[in-house]
Enzyme design. Structure first.
Site, PDB file in Angstrom:
ATOM      1  CG  ASP A   1      -1.858   1.185   1.228  1.00 38.55           C
ATOM      2  OD1 ASP A   1      -2.858   1.098   0.484  1.00 38.55           O
ATOM      3  OD2 ASP A   1      -1.596   2.203   1.908  1.00 38.55           O
TER       4      ASP A   1
ATOM      5  CE1 TYR B   1       0.034   7.646   2.583  1.00 38.49           C
ATOM      6  CE2 TYR B   1       0.653   5.404   2.065  1.00 38.49           C
ATOM      7  CZ  TYR B   1      -0.254   6.310   2.563  1.00 38.49           C
ATOM      8  OH  TYR B   1      -1.457   5.861   3.058  1.00 38.49           O
TER       9      TYR B   1
ATOM     10  CE  LYS C   1      -4.156   4.425   0.163  1.00 36.41           C
ATOM     11  NZ  LYS C   1      -2.771   4.401   0.665  1.00 36.41           N
TER      12      LYS C   1
ATOM     13  CG  HIS D   1      -5.176   9.356   0.034  1.00 39.06           C
ATOM     14  ND1 HIS D   1      -3.820   9.390  -0.126  1.00 39.06           N
ATOM     15  CD2 HIS D   1      -5.371   8.891   1.285  1.00 39.06           C
ATOM     16  CE1 HIS D   1      -3.218   8.965   0.970  1.00 39.06           C
ATOM     17  NE2 HIS D   1      -4.147   8.658   1.845  1.00 39.06           N
TER      18      HIS D   1
HETATM   19  N1  LIG Z   1      -5.978   5.668   3.202  1.00 42.55           N
HETATM   20  C1  LIG Z   1      -5.581   6.448   4.168  1.00 42.55           C
HETATM   21  O1  LIG Z   1      -6.044   7.585   4.341  1.00 42.55           O
HETATM   22  C2  LIG Z   1      -4.549   5.934   5.128  1.00 42.55           C
HETATM   23  C3  LIG Z   1      -4.296   6.613   6.333  1.00 42.55           C
HETATM   24  C4  LIG Z   1      -3.350   6.093   7.207  1.00 42.55           C
HETATM   25  C5  LIG Z   1      -2.662   4.953   6.866  1.00 42.55           C
HETATM   26  N2  LIG Z   1      -2.879   4.314   5.669  1.00 42.55           N
HETATM   27  C6  LIG Z   1      -2.128   3.094   5.274  1.00 42.55           C
HETATM   28  O2  LIG Z   1      -2.253   2.125   6.296  1.00 42.55           O
HETATM   29  C7  LIG Z   1      -0.973   1.727   6.744  1.00 42.55           C
HETATM   30  C8  LIG Z   1      -1.017   1.301   8.200  1.00 42.55           C
HETATM   31  O3  LIG Z   1      -1.526   2.314   9.020  1.00 42.55           O
HETATM   32  P1  LIG Z   1      -0.617   3.164  10.024  1.00 42.55           P
HETATM   33  O4  LIG Z   1       0.781   3.110   9.553  1.00 42.55           O
HETATM   34  O5  LIG Z   1      -1.259   4.486  10.200  1.00 42.55           O
HETATM   35  O6  LIG Z   1      -0.827   2.434  11.420  1.00 42.55           O
HETATM   36  P2  LIG Z   1      -0.665   0.944  12.029  1.00 42.55           P
HETATM   37  O7  LIG Z   1      -0.198  -0.013  11.007  1.00 42.55           O
HETATM   38  O8  LIG Z   1      -1.916   0.687  12.772  1.00 42.55           O
HETATM   39  O9  LIG Z   1       0.437   1.166  13.139  1.00 42.55           O
HETATM   40  C9  LIG Z   1       1.762   1.500  12.830  1.00 42.55           C
HETATM   41  C10 LIG Z   1       2.456   1.749  14.166  1.00 42.55           C
HETATM   42  O10 LIG Z   1       2.459   0.538  14.928  1.00 42.55           O
HETATM   43  C11 LIG Z   1       3.799   0.132  15.194  1.00 42.55           C
HETATM   44  N3  LIG Z   1       3.843  -1.326  15.000  1.00 42.55           N
HETATM   45  C12 LIG Z   1       3.729  -2.022  13.842  1.00 42.55           C
HETATM   46  N4  LIG Z   1       3.758  -3.340  14.080  1.00 42.55           N
HETATM   47  C13 LIG Z   1       3.899  -3.500  15.415  1.00 42.55           C
HETATM   48  C14 LIG Z   1       3.988  -4.626  16.269  1.00 42.55           C
HETATM   49  N5  LIG Z   1       3.935  -5.864  15.798  1.00 42.55           N
HETATM   50  N6  LIG Z   1       4.139  -4.409  17.609  1.00 42.55           N
HETATM   51  C15 LIG Z   1       4.192  -3.148  18.094  1.00 42.55           C
HETATM   52  N7  LIG Z   1       4.092  -2.045  17.349  1.00 42.55           N
HETATM   53  C16 LIG Z   1       3.947  -2.213  16.014  1.00 42.55           C
HETATM   54  C17 LIG Z   1       4.657   0.870  14.195  1.00 42.55           C
HETATM   55  O11 LIG Z   1       5.918   1.183  14.763  1.00 42.55           O
HETATM   56  P3  LIG Z   1       7.291   0.718  14.033  1.00 42.55           P
HETATM   57  O12 LIG Z   1       7.196   1.169  12.607  1.00 42.55           O
HETATM   58  O13 LIG Z   1       8.336   1.422  14.832  1.00 42.55           O
HETATM   59  O14 LIG Z   1       7.321  -0.768  14.162  1.00 42.55           O
HETATM   60  C18 LIG Z   1       3.872   2.183  13.991  1.00 42.55           C
HETATM   61  O15 LIG Z   1       4.150   3.097  15.036  1.00 42.55           O
HETATM   62  C19 LIG Z   1      -0.121   2.961   6.450  1.00 42.55           C
HETATM   63  O16 LIG Z   1       1.269   2.694   6.498  1.00 42.55           O
HETATM   64  C20 LIG Z   1      -0.631   3.343   5.103  1.00 42.55           C
HETATM   65  O17 LIG Z   1      -0.085   2.504   4.095  1.00 42.55           O
HETATM   66  C21 LIG Z   1      -3.832   4.789   4.808  1.00 42.55           C
END
Ligand SMILES: NC(=O)c1ccc[n+]([C@@H]2O[C@H](COP(=O)([O-])OP(=O)(O)OC[C@H]3O[C@@H](n4cnc5c(N)ncnc54)[C@H](OP(=O)(O)O)[C@@H]3O)[C@@H](O)[C@H]2O)c1
Length: 274
Positions: A48, A53, A78, A111
């Protein structure tokens, strides 16, 4: 029960996607290269990204240099808010496609549902799909009123809606609406962006299943019928997040997790977008 990271969920007649993907927001440079190479090596095939980004070129480099067939990797990108509108979406798509160094983008999403412009943006996505430049098209951050607008006006119904979704933001009504309209829900921030990893109830359940709290949240997504796309900059966590296919949460514990909803948004709340 979903069996493994190699299982596939049918999206269109031609395209199926894995039950879990890799988020890449904020991953850049050597960290991105290391994380994505490792993720591909251990079986992640749904990636993704977004023009917002700023990492499409680096993702394209890693995919090009990997020895995996292009048609096995499902790349999502997106169109960003400032790029919306018919012509400017077509231009944005072409920029993303070139940076990713691919002939087609597998899944291309709007997006955010930018007021007024989103209708022309969707027409541009329909055109890209008709031309075979995307294998599937969809939306992100669309709630029921936004989806109804598309259903009323559009020629093609989105194949995917990517929204913030986890046990603490359990959008049941939206999920049912999407299921009824054959729209697959993808869960972004499935780990609550890290905020709820130390929740007491979650810690207890994680102990019971000999799993981590992150794994419990991802498994909950999969059993709820949504595709989580967790992000991590750490290789051990990339592996941990993919290791969610060797256990299953029982019905009572799923119900307990369902009861944790608290409408927790760590990103903007799309209900405010009209
Ligand atoms: N469409 C949209 O508007 C939108 C918005 C937000 C996000 N997204 C997409 O969704 C993806 C995921 O969402 P997100 O990055 O916001 O949040 P997430 O995946 O819920 O959480 C990421 C956070 O959790 C930590 N983490 C990951 N795996 C872990 C584990 N096994 N144990 C403990 N901590 C862990 C990461 O830290 P570390 O990296 O330090 O491990 C980071 O701080 C994004 O990267 C993006 O591609 C899309």
């Amino acid at each position: 029960m979903t069996e493994s990271i190699s299982s596939r969920i049918s999206l269109t007649k031609e395209l199926s996607i894995p039950p879990i993907g890799l988020g890449t927001y904020a991953l850049r440079g050597s960290t991105l290269t290391k994380v994505l190479s490792y993720a591909l090596k251990i079986g992640y095939r749904l990636i993704d990204t977004a023009s917002f980004y700023g990492n499409e070129k680096e993702i394209g480099d890693v995919i090009r240099e990997s020895e995996i067939n292009r048609d096995e990797i499902i790349i999502t990108s997106k169109v960003w808010n400032t790029e919306q509108g018919y012509e400017s979406t077509l231009e944005a798509f072409e920029r993303s496609r070139k940076k990713l160094q691919v002939d087609y983008i597998d899944l291309y999403l709007i997006h955010w549902p930018v007021p007024v412009k989103r209708k022309d943006t969707w027409k541009a996505l329909e055109h890209l799909y008709d031309e075979g430049l995307c294998r599937a098209i969809g939306v992100s951050n669309y709630y029921i009123p936004h989806l109804n607008e598309i259903l009323e006006n559009a020629g093609i119904i989105p194949f995917v809606n990517q929204v913030e979704f986890n046990p603490f933001l359990n959008l049941t009504e939206l999920l049912i609406f999407c299921k009824n309209n054959n729209i697959l829900l993808e869960a972004y921030s499935p780990l609550t962006n890290g905020y709820m990893l130390h929740h007491e109830g979650l810690k207890k359940l994680a102990e019971k299943y000999h799993k981590t709290t992150a794994q419990l949240m991802l498994r909950w997504c999969i059993q709820t019928g949504v595709v989580p796309i967790p992000k991590s900059q750490r290789l051990d966590r990339i592996e941990e997040n993919a290791s969610v296919f060797d256990f299953s949460i029982d019905i009572e514990d799923m119900q307990t997790m369902n009861s944790w909803n608290q409408n927790l948004h760590t990103d903007w709340d799309p209900s405010d977008v009209h």
